[in-house]
Write an enzyme that holds these catalytic residues in place. Structure first.
Site, short mmCIF file in Angstrom:
data_model
loop_
_atom_site.label_atom_id
_atom_site.label_comp_id
_atom_site.label_asym_id
_atom_site.label_seq_id
_atom_site.Cartn_x
_atom_site.Cartn_y
_atom_site.Cartn_z
N LYS A 153 47.40 67.32 5.86
CA LYS A 153 46.50 67.20 4.73
C LYS A 153 46.78 65.90 3.96
O LYS A 153 47.93 65.47 3.80
CB LYS A 153 46.66 68.39 3.79
CG LYS A 153 46.32 69.73 4.44
CD LYS A 153 44.84 69.86 4.71
CE LYS A 153 44.48 71.23 5.26
NZ LYS A 153 43.03 71.43 5.39
N HIS B 29 35.94 74.84 13.50
CA HIS B 29 36.92 74.99 12.43
C HIS B 29 37.49 76.40 12.36
O HIS B 29 36.75 77.38 12.38
CB HIS B 29 36.25 74.65 11.09
CG HIS B 29 37.05 75.03 9.88
ND1 HIS B 29 36.79 76.15 9.13
CD2 HIS B 29 38.13 74.43 9.31
CE1 HIS B 29 37.65 76.22 8.13
NE2 HIS B 29 38.48 75.20 8.21
#
Length: 369
Positions: free
Chosen positions: A167, A298
């Site tokens: 991230k 996803h």
């Protein structure tokens, strides 16, 4: 048919860019809506949807209002049933919680259809391969110190996972670049590495980051902009050599098709539970392939491993183990790839332990059933 709602706890809370900038609180659980369908011939199907924060109560409420319409229908007519439920909830639209509730039903019907054929779902759809490329995300969140991120990355590669995503999107971009450089140095040039900004940047910031990391050989930069900024993503994809990935947050076919039409990404990331189910996912994936885009679905690897195996292009499937405790079965990973289960349907059954996380349940039966 039976709907159940669960709150599946995470081992520990995680934070992405939206948490780092105060938009959301750390994520500590995944809320799941399951749908179980049973037929007169004794077979059953299992499907599910989810939210990462608020929303499953709305999905559950919508499922309770519309689900009874399925009783007496032929479950093989998946498209017909899909339209029936769309029109049952037409006044609240064809996106968001309404279609996400429908996705649990749609997945259950596809699971049942494959079980009736005695085939894994991938084989029913027409499989191109028996395994798919996989990368790990759960070890790369922002709350973790960089040494922990590096250790988790090593653990992922040693366990057979083929790539790592971390991230980014913190208030100080220099900190993102520092962490990213440390992970790249730790893994070496040969390990596929992705980053995910979770919609954090404006257009100039995203371009600045993309130019700063061009030499790192990233597989993609994910969600650099607001999920609905298709034009901005298109400009960014045109300006950078590093591929742009997006699409996971979009909950309607038209929104995903707009990304394709504008060439707003190099890698489209539809999410079956968010987009309304397998039925609309297959339409979008076919359009993406026709446009020459990669597809990397996803989350929910338990569903997406089948769909990626049945897609013409060899896709990446995201490895996040958060839903694993909900099911009895586990996916096999080796040599950088996730194997498609050889069990009929999705190859899933809900674990007895899940009863401890159940929040709601409702059941509908046909007359005399």
């Amino acid at each position: 048919m039976r709907f159940r709602r669960y709150a599946v706890p995470l081992p520990s809370p995680v934070s992405d860019a939206k948490v780092a900038t105060g938009r959301q609180r750390p994520l500590s659980r995944i809320d799941v809506l399951t749908c179980e369908v049973a037929t007169a011939d004794g077979l059953g199907g299992l499907g599910f949807s989810y939210t990462t924060r608020a929303g499953t109560a709305a999905q559950y409420a919508h499922a309770k209002e519309t689900g009874e319409r399925l009783l007496g229908q032929d479950p093989s007519d998946v498209g017909k049933v899909y339209d029936l439920l769309l029109w049952a909830g037409a006044s609240v639209g064809r996106s968001g919680a309404a279609t996400q509730a429908l996705s649990a039903v749609d997945v259950a019907l596809w699971d049942l259809k494959a079980k009736r054929a005695g085939l894994p779902l991938a084989k029913l759809l027409g499989s191109y391969r028996d395994s798919v490329r996989t990368y790990n995300t759960s070890g790369g969140y922002l709350q973790a110190p960089i040494e922990e991120v590096k250790a988790r990355a090593t653990q992922s590669i040693e366990s057979g996972i083929g790539g790592v995503k971390i991230k980014v999107g913190q208030p100080d971009m220099k900190e993102d670049l520092r962490r990213l450089a440390a992970v790249r140095e730790h893994l070496g040039e040969g390990v596929p590495l992705m980053v995910d900004a979770n919609q954090q940047w404006d257009r100039p910031s995203a371009l600045r980051f993309g130019r700063a990391v061009e030499e790192l050989g990233l597989v993609w930069i994910e969600e650099p902009l607001d999920a609905y900024d298709a034009e901005g993503h298109a400009r960014l994809a045109d300006a950078l050599d590093t591929p742009i990935a997006t699409g996971e947050m979009l909950s309607s076919v038209p929104d995903l098709v707009r990304l394709i039409d504008l060439r707003a990404c190099d890698v489209l990331q539809p999410d079956v539970p968010r987009a309304g189910g397998i039925t609309p996912y297959l339409k979008v994936a076919a359009l993406a392939d026709h446009a020459g885009l990669q597809v990397a679905p996803h989350f929910v690897m338990e569903i997406h491993v089948h769909l990626a195996a049945a897609h013409p292009r060899d896709s990446w499937v995201e490895h996040i183990e958060w839903l694993s405790p909900l099911f009895n079965e586990r996916l096999t990973i080796e040599g950088g790839r996730m194997r498609v289960p050889d069990r009929p349907g999705l190859g899933l059954s809900v674990a007895d332990e899940a009863a401890a996380w159940r929040l709601d349940a409702v059941e509908f039966r046909a007359a005399g059933g």
